[in-house]
Motif scaffolding. Structure first.
Motif, PDB file in Angstrom:
ATOM      1  N   HIS A 128      32.491   9.725  10.390  1.00 46.27           N
ATOM      2  CA  HIS A 128      32.549  10.568  11.589  1.00 46.27           C
ATOM      3  C   HIS A 128      33.758  11.483  11.403  1.00 46.27           C
ATOM      4  O   HIS A 128      34.880  11.023  11.191  1.00 46.27           O
ATOM      5  CB  HIS A 128      32.714   9.725  12.860  1.00 46.27           C
ATOM      6  N   ALA A 129      33.552  12.769  11.470  1.00 46.69           N
ATOM      7  CA  ALA A 129      34.632  13.747  11.289  1.00 46.69           C
ATOM      8  C   ALA A 129      35.392  13.933  12.608  1.00 46.69           C
ATOM      9  O   ALA A 129      34.824  13.816  13.700  1.00 46.69           O
ATOM     10  CB  ALA A 129      34.052  15.080  10.828  1.00 46.69           C
ATOM     11  N   ALA A 130      36.682  14.230  12.470  1.00 43.40           N
ATOM     12  CA  ALA A 130      37.528  14.459  13.644  1.00 43.40           C
ATOM     13  C   ALA A 130      37.124  15.759  14.331  1.00 43.40           C
ATOM     14  O   ALA A 130      36.775  16.741  13.681  1.00 43.40           O
ATOM     15  CB  ALA A 130      38.990  14.517  13.231  1.00 43.40           C
ATOM     16  N   THR A 131      37.161  15.748  15.651  1.00 42.61           N
ATOM     17  CA  THR A 131      36.857  16.953  16.424  1.00 42.61           C
ATOM     18  C   THR A 131      38.137  17.532  17.037  1.00 42.61           C
ATOM     19  O   THR A 131      38.111  18.604  17.630  1.00 42.61           O
ATOM     20  CB  THR A 131      35.853  16.649  17.550  1.00 42.61           C
ATOM     21  N   CYS A 132      39.230  16.821  16.824  1.00 41.29           N
ATOM     22  CA  CYS A 132      40.513  17.316  17.313  1.00 41.29           C
ATOM     23  C   CYS A 132      41.138  18.256  16.279  1.00 41.29           C
ATOM     24  O   CYS A 132      40.487  18.597  15.292  1.00 41.29           O
ATOM     25  CB  CYS A 132      41.448  16.147  17.636  1.00 41.29           C
ATOM     26  N   GLU A 133      42.399  18.622  16.484  1.00 41.49           N
ATOM     27  CA  GLU A 133      43.050  19.556  15.567  1.00 41.49           C
ATOM     28  C   GLU A 133      43.328  18.944  14.195  1.00 41.49           C
ATOM     29  O   GLU A 133      43.608  19.651  13.250  1.00 41.49           O
ATOM     30  CB  GLU A 133      44.348  20.106  16.184  1.00 41.49           C
ATOM     31  N   HIS A 134      43.162  17.658  14.037  1.00 43.64           N
ATOM     32  CA  HIS A 134      43.394  16.990  12.741  1.00 43.64           C
ATOM     33  C   HIS A 134      42.076  16.867  11.981  1.00 43.64           C
ATOM     34  O   HIS A 134      41.512  15.790  11.855  1.00 43.64           O
ATOM     35  CB  HIS A 134      44.044  15.615  12.962  1.00 43.64           C
ATOM     36  N   ALA A 136      28.683  12.602   9.275  1.00 41.79           N
ATOM     37  CA  ALA A 136      28.830  13.555   8.166  1.00 41.79           C
ATOM     38  C   ALA A 136      28.651  12.726   6.896  1.00 41.79           C
ATOM     39  O   ALA A 136      28.819  11.501   6.903  1.00 41.79           O
ATOM     40  CB  ALA A 136      30.212  14.196   8.209  1.00 41.79           C
ATOM     41  N   HIS A 137      28.286  13.386   5.783  1.00 45.24           N
ATOM     42  CA  HIS A 137      28.074  12.596   4.558  1.00 45.24           C
ATOM     43  C   HIS A 137      28.169  13.474   3.326  1.00 45.24           C
ATOM     44  O   HIS A 137      28.045  14.698   3.386  1.00 45.24           O
ATOM     45  CB  HIS A 137      26.728  11.871   4.597  1.00 45.24           C
ATOM     46  N   ASP A 138      28.393  12.815   2.199  1.00 42.28           N
ATOM     47  CA  ASP A 138      28.262  13.432   0.884  1.00 42.28           C
ATOM     48  C   ASP A 138      27.349  12.520   0.078  1.00 42.28           C
ATOM     49  O   ASP A 138      26.641  11.680   0.662  1.00 42.28           O
ATOM     50  CB  ASP A 138      29.648  13.659   0.238  1.00 42.28           C
ATOM     51  N   LYS A 163      34.417   5.600   7.691  1.00 41.94           N
ATOM     52  CA  LYS A 163      33.987   6.038   6.355  1.00 41.94           C
ATOM     53  C   LYS A 163      33.556   4.808   5.563  1.00 41.94           C
ATOM     54  O   LYS A 163      34.271   3.805   5.505  1.00 41.94           O
ATOM     55  CB  LYS A 163      35.108   6.762   5.627  1.00 41.94           C
ATOM     56  N   ALA A 164      32.357   4.889   4.969  1.00 42.04           N
ATOM     57  CA  ALA A 164      31.826   3.762   4.189  1.00 42.04           C
ATOM     58  C   ALA A 164      30.806   4.279   3.179  1.00 42.04           C
ATOM     59  O   ALA A 164      30.268   5.391   3.307  1.00 42.04           O
ATOM     60  CB  ALA A 164      31.175   2.743   5.116  1.00 42.04           C
ATOM     61  N   LEU A 165      30.550   3.443   2.181  1.00 38.46           N
ATOM     62  CA  LEU A 165      29.497   3.757   1.201  1.00 38.46           C
ATOM     63  C   LEU A 165      28.139   3.763   1.908  1.00 38.46           C
ATOM     64  O   LEU A 165      27.928   3.004   2.865  1.00 38.46           O
ATOM     65  CB  LEU A 165      29.480   2.726   0.082  1.00 38.46           C
ATOM     66  N   HIS A 166      27.226   4.588   1.404  1.00 40.14           N
ATOM     67  CA  HIS A 166      25.872   4.584   1.957  1.00 40.14           C
ATOM     68  C   HIS A 166      25.237   3.211   1.744  1.00 40.14           C
ATOM     69  O   HIS A 166      25.510   2.516   0.769  1.00 40.14           O
ATOM     70  CB  HIS A 166      24.992   5.641   1.261  1.00 40.14           C
ATOM     71  N   THR A 167      24.378   2.846   2.649  1.00 38.47           N
ATOM     72  CA  THR A 167      23.578   1.623   2.551  1.00 38.47           C
ATOM     73  C   THR A 167      22.126   2.079   2.389  1.00 38.47           C
ATOM     74  O   THR A 167      21.459   2.435   3.369  1.00 38.47           O
ATOM     75  CB  THR A 167      23.738   0.766   3.831  1.00 38.47           C
ATOM     76  N   TRP A 168      21.659   2.131   1.145  1.00 42.00           N
ATOM     77  CA  TRP A 168      20.330   2.687   0.864  1.00 42.00           C
ATOM     78  C   TRP A 168      19.238   1.661   1.157  1.00 42.00           C
ATOM     79  O   TRP A 168      19.385   0.485   0.860  1.00 42.00           O
ATOM     80  CB  TRP A 168      20.236   3.150  -0.582  1.00 42.00           C
ATOM     81  N   ASP A 169      18.143   2.140   1.731  1.00 35.80           N
ATOM     82  CA  ASP A 169      16.975   1.268   1.930  1.00 35.80           C
ATOM     83  C   ASP A 169      16.243   1.091   0.601  1.00 35.80           C
ATOM     84  O   ASP A 169      16.702   1.561  -0.439  1.00 35.80           O
ATOM     85  CB  ASP A 169      16.050   1.829   3.026  1.00 35.80           C
ATOM     86  N   SER A 170      15.090   0.415   0.612  1.00 38.22           N
ATOM     87  CA  SER A 170      14.358   0.142  -0.636  1.00 38.22           C
ATOM     88  C   SER A 170      13.602   1.360  -1.163  1.00 38.22           C
ATOM     89  O   SER A 170      13.062   1.326  -2.265  1.00 38.22           O
ATOM     90  CB  SER A 170      13.399  -1.034  -0.451  1.00 38.22           C
TER      91      SER A 170
END
Length: 174
Positions: free
Chosen positions: A18-24, A10-12, A31-38
Motif C-alpha cells: 500500500h503506497a503512502a498518500t501523505c507527503e512521504h 500497488a505492485h511490481d 509490503k510482501a512477496l506475491h502469493t501466486w495461485d495455481s
C-alpha cells in the motif's frame, strides 16, 4: 506524524504494498512477496506450439504469465493406411510417422476360380494388417471323355459346368 496509505494495492513483478498518500511518498505499508495461485491455462499448448499459464496473486490480484512448452507429438499406436502406404498419425495434429509402403504376404485364395467364375486372392500387409484382393482368372474347362447325346447331336460336357464341346450332328452309318 501518522502516515496515511492507499486502500488500493500497488505492485511490481515481485512485491505488493500500500503506497503512502501523505507527503512521504516513499513510505509503504504491508509490503510482501506475491502469493501466486495455481494458475489458469490461458493458451493450451499443442504438439508444436507453446501455450501460456496465467497466475494471479491471491492478495493484490496482480498477474504474471509463463510459457508452457509444446507437448511434442503423440503418435497413435494404431496404423492408418491407404492402398499403398501405412503410417502412425499424431493424436493432436496431422503429422505422420513411420510412413512406409505395405509389405504384402504371399496371399491366401479366398474364392477358388472355376471354369465359369473368377476367383479371388487376399493379401495382408505384414506390418499394419491392411488387406487387398486380386482376381484369379477362370480356369480352363475340363471336358469329359464320355459322349453325351440326344436324337440329333452328340457332345462332350464340362465336368464343372454346363459348357459343351464338340457338338455335332450324328453321322449315321447305313
Amino acid at each position: 506524524h501518522k502516515h496515511s496509505y492507499s486502500t488500493e494495492w500497488a505492485h511490481d513483478e515481485t512485491y505488493h504494498w500500500h503506497a503512502a498518500t501523505c507527503e512521504h511518498k516513499d513510505e509503504v505499508s504491508n509490503k510482501a512477496l506475491h502469493t501466486w495461485d495455481s494458475g489458469v491455462v490461458t493458451v493450451e499448448p499443442t504438439c508444436i506450439t507453446n501455450g501460456n499459464i496465467t497466475y494471479t496473486c491471491t492478495v493484490c490480484r496482480a498477474t504474471k504469465t509463463e510459457e508452457i512448452p509444446a507437448n511434442g507429438h503423440n503418435f497413435s499406436d494404431e496404423w492408418t493406411n491407404d492402398e499403398t502406404y501405412h503410417w502412425h498419425k499424431c493424436d493432436g495434429c496431422d503429422e505422420i510417422n513411420e510412413k512406409a509402403e505395405h509389405s504384402w504376404n504371399s496371399g491366401v485364395v479366398t474364392t477358388e476360380p472355376t471354369c465359369s467364375t473368377v476367383g479371388e486372392k487376399t493379401y495382408t500387409c505384414t506390418v499394419c494388417e491392411a488387406t487387398k484382393t486380386e482376381e484369379i482368372a477362370t480356369i480352363a474347362h475340363t471336358f469329359s471323355d464320355r459322349w453325351e447325346n440326344d436324337e440329333t447331336y452328340h457332345w462332350h460336357k464340362c465336368n464343372n459346368c454346363d459348357e459343351i464341346s464338340g457338338k455335332a450332328e450324328h453321322s449315321w452309318a447305313n
